[in-house]
Design a protein around this motif. Structure first.
Motif, short mmCIF file in Angstrom:
data_model
loop_
_atom_site.label_atom_id
_atom_site.label_comp_id
_atom_site.label_asym_id
_atom_site.label_seq_id
_atom_site.Cartn_x
_atom_site.Cartn_y
_atom_site.Cartn_z
N ASN A 24 0.86 -1.19 0.00
CA ASN A 24 0.00 0.00 0.00
C ASN A 24 0.90 1.24 0.00
N PHE A 25 1.44 1.54 -1.18
CA PHE A 25 2.41 2.62 -1.30
C PHE A 25 1.77 3.99 -1.13
N GLU A 26 0.52 4.12 -1.52
CA GLU A 26 -0.19 5.38 -1.33
C GLU A 26 -0.30 5.70 0.16
N LEU A 27 -0.66 4.72 0.97
CA LEU A 27 -0.74 4.92 2.41
C LEU A 27 0.62 5.24 2.99
N ALA A 28 1.65 4.52 2.56
CA ALA A 28 2.99 4.77 3.07
C ALA A 28 3.43 6.21 2.78
N CYS A 29 3.19 6.67 1.57
CA CYS A 29 3.53 8.06 1.21
C CYS A 29 2.72 9.04 2.05
N LYS A 52 -0.57 18.71 1.84
CA LYS A 52 -1.94 18.25 2.09
C LYS A 52 -2.97 19.12 1.38
N SER A 53 -2.77 20.42 1.40
CA SER A 53 -3.78 21.32 0.85
C SER A 53 -3.66 21.52 -0.66
N THR A 54 -2.45 21.39 -1.22
CA THR A 54 -2.29 21.67 -2.65
C THR A 54 -1.99 20.45 -3.51
N GLN A 55 -1.41 19.41 -2.89
CA GLN A 55 -0.93 18.24 -3.63
C GLN A 55 0.06 18.65 -4.72
N ASN A 56 0.71 19.80 -4.53
CA ASN A 56 1.70 20.31 -5.47
C ASN A 56 3.08 19.86 -4.99
N ALA A 57 3.63 18.88 -5.69
CA ALA A 57 4.89 18.27 -5.26
C ALA A 57 6.03 19.28 -5.26
N LYS A 58 6.09 20.16 -6.24
CA LYS A 58 7.18 21.14 -6.33
C LYS A 58 7.12 22.14 -5.17
N LEU A 59 5.93 22.64 -4.88
CA LEU A 59 5.80 23.58 -3.76
C LEU A 59 6.19 22.93 -2.44
N ALA A 60 5.70 21.72 -2.22
CA ALA A 60 6.02 21.01 -0.98
C ALA A 60 7.50 20.66 -0.91
N PHE A 61 8.07 20.20 -2.03
CA PHE A 61 9.50 19.86 -2.09
C PHE A 61 10.33 21.08 -1.67
N ASP A 62 10.01 22.22 -2.22
CA ASP A 62 10.76 23.44 -1.92
C ASP A 62 10.57 23.88 -0.47
N ALA A 63 9.45 23.54 0.14
CA ALA A 63 9.17 23.95 1.52
C ALA A 63 9.86 23.06 2.55
N PHE A 64 10.08 21.79 2.22
CA PHE A 64 10.73 20.87 3.16
C PHE A 64 12.21 21.21 3.29
N PRO A 65 12.74 21.21 4.51
CA PRO A 65 14.18 21.40 4.68
C PRO A 65 14.95 20.24 4.03
N HIS A 66 16.19 20.50 3.67
CA HIS A 66 17.01 19.49 3.01
C HIS A 66 17.21 18.24 3.87
N ARG A 67 17.12 18.39 5.17
CA ARG A 67 17.32 17.22 6.05
C ARG A 67 16.15 16.23 6.02
N CYS A 68 15.04 16.61 5.42
CA CYS A 68 13.87 15.72 5.32
C CYS A 68 14.03 14.84 4.07
N LEU A 75 8.70 13.32 -2.95
CA LEU A 75 8.22 14.45 -3.73
C LEU A 75 9.03 14.63 -5.01
N GLY A 76 10.33 14.37 -4.95
CA GLY A 76 11.16 14.43 -6.15
C GLY A 76 10.71 13.43 -7.19
N HIS A 77 10.33 12.25 -6.74
CA HIS A 77 9.80 11.24 -7.66
C HIS A 77 8.48 11.72 -8.28
N PHE A 78 7.62 12.30 -7.46
CA PHE A 78 6.35 12.83 -7.99
C PHE A 78 6.61 13.92 -9.04
N ILE A 79 7.59 14.78 -8.77
CA ILE A 79 7.93 15.84 -9.72
C ILE A 79 8.41 15.25 -11.04
N LYS A 80 9.25 14.23 -10.97
CA LYS A 80 9.75 13.58 -12.19
C LYS A 80 8.60 12.94 -12.96
N GLN A 81 7.66 12.31 -12.25
CA GLN A 81 6.53 11.67 -12.91
C GLN A 81 5.65 12.71 -13.61
#
Length: 85
Positions: A24-29, A52-68, A75-81
């Motif tokens: 259940n990869f959707e649940l894991a993500c 959660k509110s936008t489902q925008n992978a690029k916005l969320a990717f940019d918001a997460f600190p590099h340590r995450c 999110l990088g995989h989602f962006i590539k897809q």
């Protein structure tokens, strides 16, 4: 992240591991990316809310600190897809 049992509640690593083993990869993500009621870091909490509110992978990717690493990898995989479609 390879050790199970870290954390607590629904987003604990053992919950993520069970979802992965069940295929259940959707649940894991969702368990990794979605907001957590006990999130103490405001920047991470904001990034989770953006996802959660936008489902925008690029916005969320940019918001997460590099340590995450896990969050940014997913999110990088989602962006590539998105760029492949």
């Amino acid at each position: 992240l390879q050790r199970f049992g870290r954390g607590g509640g629904e987003s604990s690593t053992d919950s993520v591991g069970r979802a992965l083993l069940a295929g259940n990869f959707e649940l894991a993500c969702s368990l990794i990316l979605d907001p957590r009621p006990d999130e103490s870091n405001e920047q991470i909490a904001t990034a989770r809310q953006i996802w959660k509110s936008t489902q925008n992978a690029k916005l969320a990717f940019d918001a997460f600190p590099h340590r995450c690493h896990a969050e940014r990898a997913i999110l990088g995989h989602f962006i590539k897809q998105e760029s492949c479609t």
